[in-house]
Enzyme design. Structure first.
Site, PDB file in Angstrom:
ATOM      1  N   ASP B 397      -6.199 -41.502   7.040  1.00 53.20           N
ATOM      2  CA  ASP B 397      -4.986 -42.281   7.231  1.00 53.20           C
ATOM      3  C   ASP B 397      -3.956 -41.454   8.006  1.00 53.20           C
ATOM      4  O   ASP B 397      -3.633 -40.329   7.607  1.00 53.20           O
ATOM      5  CB  ASP B 397      -4.444 -42.635   5.837  1.00 53.20           C
ATOM      6  CG  ASP B 397      -3.396 -43.723   5.871  1.00 53.20           C
ATOM      7  OD1 ASP B 397      -3.746 -44.872   6.184  1.00 53.20           O
ATOM      8  OD2 ASP B 397      -2.222 -43.410   5.587  1.00 53.20           O
ATOM      9  N   GLU B 426      -7.584 -42.764  11.789  1.00 53.38           N
ATOM     10  CA  GLU B 426      -6.772 -43.979  11.837  1.00 53.38           C
ATOM     11  C   GLU B 426      -5.452 -43.620  12.506  1.00 53.38           C
ATOM     12  O   GLU B 426      -4.417 -43.461  11.869  1.00 53.38           O
ATOM     13  CB  GLU B 426      -6.532 -44.532  10.420  1.00 53.38           C
ATOM     14  CG  GLU B 426      -5.872 -45.904  10.429  1.00 53.38           C
ATOM     15  CD  GLU B 426      -4.416 -45.909   9.979  1.00 53.38           C
ATOM     16  OE1 GLU B 426      -3.809 -46.978   9.996  1.00 53.38           O
ATOM     17  OE2 GLU B 426      -3.883 -44.835   9.597  1.00 53.38           O
TER      18      GLU B 426
END
Lengths: 666, 666
Positions: B397, B426
């Site tokens: 993330d 990401e």
């Protein structure tokens, strides 16, 4: 001998220890330009130029970065520094001026600008009306810590700033934090956290003539009115004023050395020469001397010196040919047989392209046991000898057939003592080799321009020369013809064709060149070949330089336009624009500051009038599509107002096959 | 602390001494690919792949060059070697296979091939009928010298060859010189004059799944038929067969760790949660544990292990989220307060975007004095802990908000022990940062694909991903949606729009991903935003996976086509072709050997039928414009013969908004 390149160590370590990772820069500095092969070679610049450096600089997160460009002349010890500006998408741009010729280095430094990050957040929060008392306290803490790590007057000023802040209301504190004075003091005390330093990259700064010059080539022996009388250096004096008036800067001679007798070529490259045939000046060397000597029929060394001086009085520099090849009569064959290759039967090895033999010329072997280092030093001394005679520019014949390390050394060695010396590569070979010659030190190069004729070919080539990697290492000298190249386009084009090629060359690059006869629209070829009939390489060719139909006035005007418009002093800054006719190439040249903007439209059809709708590049000037602009025809001096972006042109080759317009804000 | 990058020494020496110049390589080796930043980072490859290396290799003059590619696994000591082939314009191409995952290095070696140069000249002269007795003698001398510098059997063979040549007639000698046997012997005895060796460059070879995989994302807590009953790992078992049948390889879960209570977000990202609201799984950590722990409502560690095993039985690998952020209840806040940033009033610093506050999440400070090295080691141990549970794939993330050196170290450190582990970035940020994450070790990345909708946008993006520098460092994972991204295009497109995006993703890249709900054509947005209404990030969302209008069958068929066609196993090898309709994107995917060639036409209009004339890329297959080819519709299985290059297509979104055809020689 074996010239071995040692492999570098593998800098990428897939098993990176934590101790090493902690030393890696948090801030990435990438894609820095102008850089050639990671800094292995120097990017090109000219004295007086503002060098523009761009780079991608970024780190994790949202902190503000401070990014600086640092530079120095290699001979200086201390670095200059300037702030780089953010372009968006992690791009940063810096500029600095390089006032003198010589080598420079530059690098980039970046760190996290904590006070700038604080000010950015503070301003946003204050505007949003959220509580900021903690932020103000954090800001004051930053000022206090900055004072503590400073000394002398700066410490006193920062301490005073801290006291001042502590006594103010919140809104007043915000104003003071955001004041330039606070940023200035904090910047002086910046401890530059997470400092990241790029490698340093070299720049080779040459004099302006390396990028902007008009070359004129002639055979001194042809400056005569009688093909039976060999022209001399003294005869050339009569041409200097005319060549100057045409706007040229460089007067270039093919080799001026004694010409061999053995296997001398006759007219039209015939294998046998008559007793009065002068031979090719590229068959260098006879019993009268080699590369250091002057062909006796051209005059004395004293004559040469007077010609160099007279040329200088006319604003002309003499460029000489440096052709490392020998006739079989060159003194080196006897003095240094070990510099050459010999056959098993004791004969010398000469160039061949079976079944053709080139017996009039033999080549040295740079890596022969006996040639190291004596041949290399001798060749260097030949060049330096001519430099000492006032020659600062050398056109080098076929440099791509001599070792690259030789050129890298020779050019560096000569320029270490004589930084003003320049070398033009006469290389017509693969793109990679042509670029590499620029990397190893050639100031400029011959090009493929002569064989680019259609709109697509020219647009592609002009664009490619403006892009990396060529823009960093390769300066194109657009010769419209040479003694070796009589372009096919000109065989049938008539006078208009010569004007087309002159306009393309003069407007396309800061460097262009012409071999005499072009201004007289000479184009008689050896049938079916791009060679001149009765080539001047093998015979004396007197000319009537006042012959009707010449394009001397147009050349003079083109060169005048070049001098008056800085955008035309380089091949860079060129953009192709839209003209809806495949026979019309339409482009712009623009200085980096936008103050000089030239539009050029050249019809590539020498026979029929061509018309086109075209776009004025108003967007480049920050103008709307319906803006008014001033146009000026630089050939005729006419001026007008352009209304809007879409315009129409008609070009009639019977009158003038191109238009050159200066556009400016109305 | 300061992470300082030390400037490298200036490798370019403008004052090059002759002794050094003589050691420079005579043969230039340039522009070698695939290379990232001069070898600072490793280019990407996958196990089993034939790696293609290209380079510009050239020297002065006309001698023939021998150019070899050398490679080895980093763990091996000895190099493999293969001859590179000439492509023209100084280009050379070599290939080698990388059978296993791990690091490899390669380099190029080149030298002057004197015997090849001799044979080339000899053949030309013999054909031209010129005298060659001296040439034959020179050739025999070469053989003799080769014999003299050889030993053992080779010496005997070369001596025999020399004797044999000496007894032959000239024409017979020519034939023997040109025979492969002579070239073979002479090549073994080659002393490799002017040997030039490139730097060595690293390759990171990952397993095939790094380049070719289909990802399916779901929230385990939503695998329930009652929004009031929290789904569990055990519930997910019921979905495995369906997900496998749709053709997916990777089953990816958002964070599975305990969720904080403090500042927990309610439905639709509201600031206050009700007592039964489950919270965002990205607010990691509670008194029940942090990143190493499992959210109790999902099940036990044993449940997780059984799910990993069951997934494997269905051909699915579990991928976990690695989100380095903490809720304010994370145990680290008390255990390691020095890993976080604190305000002057003793409160913790949380993320803000004034006036917005993100109090449910706090970030660690990687360079805090107390965080080095304990935080770095702890995070590495978290990852290794999950690796030990059988998780080999991590979706990270927001990696671009964490330091690049941290990732470079962590990924290398984990993969040193577990080379099969892969990381998906990401990152939705600047192009430079996204590429850099690939350089420092990310196997693949999220992309801009979700926001590329028009023909021009898609063609430009697909092409850019196929070009340097991205092709060397960046593998795109085309997610059609995510819990954070409900693309605007799908809000009004209906079912056809979902098929359009699925076709683009599955055919455009070897890597694609889908967040559950996409197969049901879910698209209700928060009005005016690209966010899902009632986002699953903040609530439990049961689904009816058999709802009418779903596109499960089409997704299964698209994934089946991908598996059956090697050209679709990568985003590389993609070329945009001509279809004369701005609503139809038409491209081809082709394996390097040309044996698998897929044509894809996608109408970008989900509402109206579109028609286009289009070109079959016969030129890529070496076929003339009037050739016959076999076409096969890979969705329907229909087959036909195409006659010639120009064809017509009609695409009706009410039926199927794309066509996927395999073309082969008739």
């Amino acid at each position: 001998m074996t010239a071995e390149q040692h492999p570098t160590d593998l800098s990428y370590n897939p098993h990176l220890p934590l101790s090493q990772a902690l030393l890696l820069p948090r801030i990435a500095i990438e894609s820095t330009m102008p850089v050639i092969e990671g800094g292995q070679f120097a990017a090109k610049a000219v004295a007086g130029q503002d060098v523009t450096v761009t780079s991608k600089v970024f780190a994790d997160g949202h902190d503000k970065l401070a990014v600086h460009i640092l530079w120095r002349a290699l001979k200086d010890e201390s670095w200059n520094s300037a702030v780089m500006t953010e372009l968006g998408n992690n791009g940063w741009l810096g500029q600095f001026n390089v006032p003198e010729q010589g080598f420079y280095v530059f690098r980039i430094e970046a760190w996290i600008d904590q006070f700038a990050s604080f000010r950015y957040e503070l301003e946003k929060k204050f505007a949003a009306g959220v509580p900021i008392s903690l932020e103000l306290q954090e800001g004051r803490n930053q000022v206090q810590m900055a004072a503590e790590r400073s000394e002398g007057e700066l410490r006193e000023q920062l301490t005073a700033l801290h006291h001042e802040l502590s006594g103010l209301l919140p809104a007043e504190q915000v104003a003071l934090f955001l004041a330039p004075r606070s940023a200035g003091l904090m910047s002086q005390a910046d401890h530059r956290p997470y400092l990241s330093i790029s490698p340093q990259y070299p720049l080779d700064v040459e004099r302006k003539l390396a990028e902007f010059a008009s070359w004129y080539e002639l055979f001194p022996r042809s400056i005569t009115d009688d093909p039976k009388r060999h022209g001399t250096f003294n005869d050339v004096h009569s041409r200097l004023a005319v060549i100057q008036d045409m706007g040229f800067d460089v007067l270039y001679f093919p080799p001026i050395h004694p010409i061999g007798r053995s296997f001398r070529k006759g007219p039209n490259n015939s294998l046998t020469a008559g007793p009065d045939d002068p031979g090719s000046p590229y068959a260098i060397g006879s019993e009268e001397g080699g590369h250091e000597a002057i062909h006796p029929q051209l005059g004395s060394r004293e004559d040469f010196r007077r010609l160099v001086a007279a040329a200088a009085d006319h604003g002309l520099e003499i460029a000489l040919d440096f052709a490392i090849q020998c006739s079989q009569d060159h003194p080196w064959l006897k003095q240094h047989p070990g510099w050459f290759s010999w056959r098993p039967d004791g004969t010398i090895k000469y160039a061949e392209n079976p079944p053709k033999k080139y017996q009039d010329i033999v080549n040295v072997d740079f890596y022969a046991a006996d040639a190291i280092p004596s041949l290399w030093l001798e060749l260097r001394d030949v060049v330096v000898g001519w430099v000492n005679e006032g020659v600062k520019i050398f056109r080098v014949d076929n440099p791509h057939t001599k070792p690259l390390p030789f050129w890298q050394w020779l050019i560096a060695d000569v320029r270490a003592q004589h930084p003003e010396v320049m070398f033009l590569a006469e290389a017509f070979t693969t793109p990679a080799m042509m670029a590499r010659l620029g990397k190893v030190g050639y100031s400029q190069s011959y090009t493929y321009f002569t064989w680019r004729n259609t709109k697509t070919e020219l647009a592609t080539y002009f664009t490619e020369l403006n892009e990396s990697p060529l823009r960093e290492c390769y300066r194109p000298n657009f010769f419209v013809n040479t003694p070796d190249i009589n372009p096919a386009f000109l065989h049938e084009s008539g006078r208009a064709g010569f004007l087309i090629r002159a306009a393309l060359a003069t407007m396309g690059s800061g460097l262009w060149g012409m071999y005499s006869g072009f201004e007289l629209c000479e184009s008689a070829p050896v049938p079916g070949k791009e060679e001149y009939l009765d080539s001047e390489k093998y015979e004396i060719r007197p000319r009537d330089f006042t012959a009707p139909g010449n394009i001397i006035a147009e050349i003079a005007q083109l060169n005048r336009i070049r001098r008056q418009n800085p955008a035309l002093h380089t091949h860079l800054g060129l953009t192709i624009y839209n003209a809806w006719n495949d026979n019309i190439l339409y482009f712009g040249k623009r200085t980096a500051d936008g103050s000089n903007f030239i539009l050029v439209a050249v019809s590539l059809d020498p026979h029929t009038p061509q018309e086109a709708n075209f776009e004025l590049p108003l967007w480049e000037m920050g103008l709307p599509d319906d803006a008014q602009t001033q146009g000026e025809d630089l050939m005729s001096g006419h001026r007008w107002t352009w209304y809007g972006k879409y315009q129409f042109m008609r070009i009639d080759p019977a009158y003038q096959p191109f238009g050159i317009w200066r556009i400016s804000v109305a």
